[in-house]
Design a protein around this motif. Structure first.
Motif, PDB file in Angstrom:
ATOM      1  N   SER A 148       0.816  -1.214   0.000  1.00  0.00           N
ATOM      2  CA  SER A 148       0.000   0.000   0.000  1.00  0.00           C
ATOM      3  C   SER A 148       0.853   1.268   0.000  1.00  0.00           C
ATOM      4  O   SER A 148       0.568   2.220  -0.739  1.00  0.00           O
ATOM      5  CB  SER A 148      -0.963   0.005   1.192  1.00  0.00           C
ATOM      6  OG  SER A 148      -0.257  -0.083   2.417  1.00  0.00           O
ATOM      7  N   VAL A 149       1.909   1.282   0.794  1.00  0.00           N
ATOM      8  CA  VAL A 149       2.766   2.471   0.837  1.00  0.00           C
ATOM      9  C   VAL A 149       3.513   2.644  -0.491  1.00  0.00           C
ATOM     10  O   VAL A 149       3.633   3.767  -1.008  1.00  0.00           O
ATOM     11  CB  VAL A 149       3.751   2.388   2.017  1.00  0.00           C
ATOM     12  CG1 VAL A 149       4.782   3.506   1.949  1.00  0.00           C
ATOM     13  CG2 VAL A 149       2.991   2.456   3.337  1.00  0.00           C
ATOM     14  N   ALA A 150       3.983   1.546  -1.070  1.00  0.00           N
ATOM     15  CA  ALA A 150       4.686   1.632  -2.349  1.00  0.00           C
ATOM     16  C   ALA A 150       3.765   2.136  -3.453  1.00  0.00           C
ATOM     17  O   ALA A 150       4.153   3.002  -4.261  1.00  0.00           O
ATOM     18  CB  ALA A 150       5.261   0.269  -2.724  1.00  0.00           C
ATOM     19  N   LEU A 151       2.536   1.627  -3.487  1.00  0.00           N
ATOM     20  CA  LEU A 151       1.619   2.012  -4.561  1.00  0.00           C
ATOM     21  C   LEU A 151       1.029   3.402  -4.340  1.00  0.00           C
ATOM     22  O   LEU A 151       0.767   4.126  -5.315  1.00  0.00           O
ATOM     23  CB  LEU A 151       0.513   0.960  -4.695  1.00  0.00           C
ATOM     24  CG  LEU A 151       1.019  -0.374  -5.264  1.00  0.00           C
ATOM     25  CD1 LEU A 151      -0.044  -1.455  -5.153  1.00  0.00           C
ATOM     26  CD2 LEU A 151       1.459  -0.213  -6.713  1.00  0.00           C
ATOM     27  N   GLU A 152       0.845   3.803  -3.085  1.00  0.00           N
ATOM     28  CA  GLU A 152       0.407   5.179  -2.836  1.00  0.00           C
ATOM     29  C   GLU A 152       1.494   6.154  -3.271  1.00  0.00           C
ATOM     30  O   GLU A 152       1.209   7.200  -3.879  1.00  0.00           O
ATOM     31  CB  GLU A 152       0.079   5.393  -1.358  1.00  0.00           C
ATOM     32  CG  GLU A 152      -0.450   6.786  -1.063  1.00  0.00           C
ATOM     33  CD  GLU A 152      -0.749   7.016   0.402  1.00  0.00           C
ATOM     34  OE1 GLU A 152      -1.202   8.128   0.740  1.00  0.00           O
ATOM     35  OE2 GLU A 152      -0.516   6.103   1.227  1.00  0.00           O
ATOM     36  N   SER A 153       2.736   5.818  -2.976  1.00  0.00           N
ATOM     37  CA  SER A 153       3.860   6.655  -3.396  1.00  0.00           C
ATOM     38  C   SER A 153       3.939   6.735  -4.919  1.00  0.00           C
ATOM     39  O   SER A 153       4.179   7.808  -5.486  1.00  0.00           O
ATOM     40  CB  SER A 153       5.165   6.089  -2.828  1.00  0.00           C
ATOM     41  OG  SER A 153       6.271   6.863  -3.222  1.00  0.00           O
TER      42      SER A 153
END
Length: 265
Positions: A148-153
């Protein structure tokens, strides 16, 4: 430290931080700083809960790392936008509606301090988890967080690149993740909160961790996220954004409906 004392400390810290933020926006006429402080305040809350929690070392360590890194990334991203651009249209609209009432802005900033307390509840649930073993739930929580953090970034970078292109002014980003969702950054932000639900399995107050994804969904879907963002998009991009609404899923990523463009249009 008891949960009540943890929340009290977070509350005191956030009142001070938001008061300073209100003074900053008063001088610079840019209320977007409230988003920066909200994101940063949650990182403070996660680390404070991890340090003072009564749970085992492993969930507290993961909480400090995951909550801290997520907060740092989002805070830095929002600060770059706030410090480098004029006030976001949503806040300009609010400023005009309130006739620049600083009393109303102060109450607004303090309401965000209260929201940090609400979103700190999942952190408190993880911080008192007595399970010190790497379980399936631990692994699942870390995997959800990483994805989630990678794709939000990624979604944030794609939008920033699009907005930086002067030839795209007044147009809607339909490339990358934005082809499958009108708000992929919001979706992965919401998904991120499920990681703490998994980390809280085994905690005596593990049910509190569900407040994160549930409350975040309500705010994104009906209160402060999508409604205000889309209203501003319609004011600035008009028919182009209306076409985007008709072809693209609002929040949960899905394939575009018939007629959706594969590139920016």
């Amino acid at each position: 430290m008891s949960g009540a004392m943890q929340l009290l400390w977070v509350g005191v810290i956030m009142v001070v931080i938001m008061t300073l933020g209100w003074a900053w926006q008063r001088r610079r006429r840019n209320a977007g700083i409230v988003d920066v402080l909200w994101a940063g305040g949650l990182g403070v809350a996660a680390i404070l809960m991890a340090v003072t929690g009564s749970g085992a070392a492993l969930p507290r360590l993961l909480l400090a790392l995951m909550g801290g890194v997520w907060s740092w990334r989002l805070t830095a991203h929002l600060w770059r936008r706030v410090s480098g651009e004029s006030e976001d249209g949503r806040y300009r609209q609010l400023r005009a509606h309130w006739q620049n009432s600083q009393a109303k802005f102060y109450l607004f900033f303090q309401a965000q301090a209260l929201l940090v307390l609400l979103f700190a509840l999942p952190f408190m649930a993880v911080a008192c988890n007595p399970v010190n073993d790497v379980t399936v739930w631990t692994a699942l929580g870390v995997l959800i967080w990483l994805a989630s953090v990678a794709l939000e970034s990624l979604a944030d970078r794609q939008l920033a690149t699009f907005r930086a292109d002067p030839t795209q002014h007044g147009r809607t980003c339909r490339s990358g993740l934005w082809r499958y969702s009108r708000h992929p950054n919001y979706f992965f932000e919401w998904l991120h909160w499920l990681s703490y639900v998994a980390l809280a399995v085994g905690s005596p107050i593990g049910w509190l961790a569900w407040s994160g994804p549930l409350v975040m969904y309500v705010f994104l879907r009906w209160i402060s996220g999508i409604p205000h963002t889309e209203a501003q998009a319609l004011r600035t991009r008009g028919d182009d954004y209306r076409a985007y609404q008709q072809s693209t899923s609002m929040l949960f990523p899905w394939f575009p409906r018939s007629g959706a463009s594969r590139t920016s249009s």
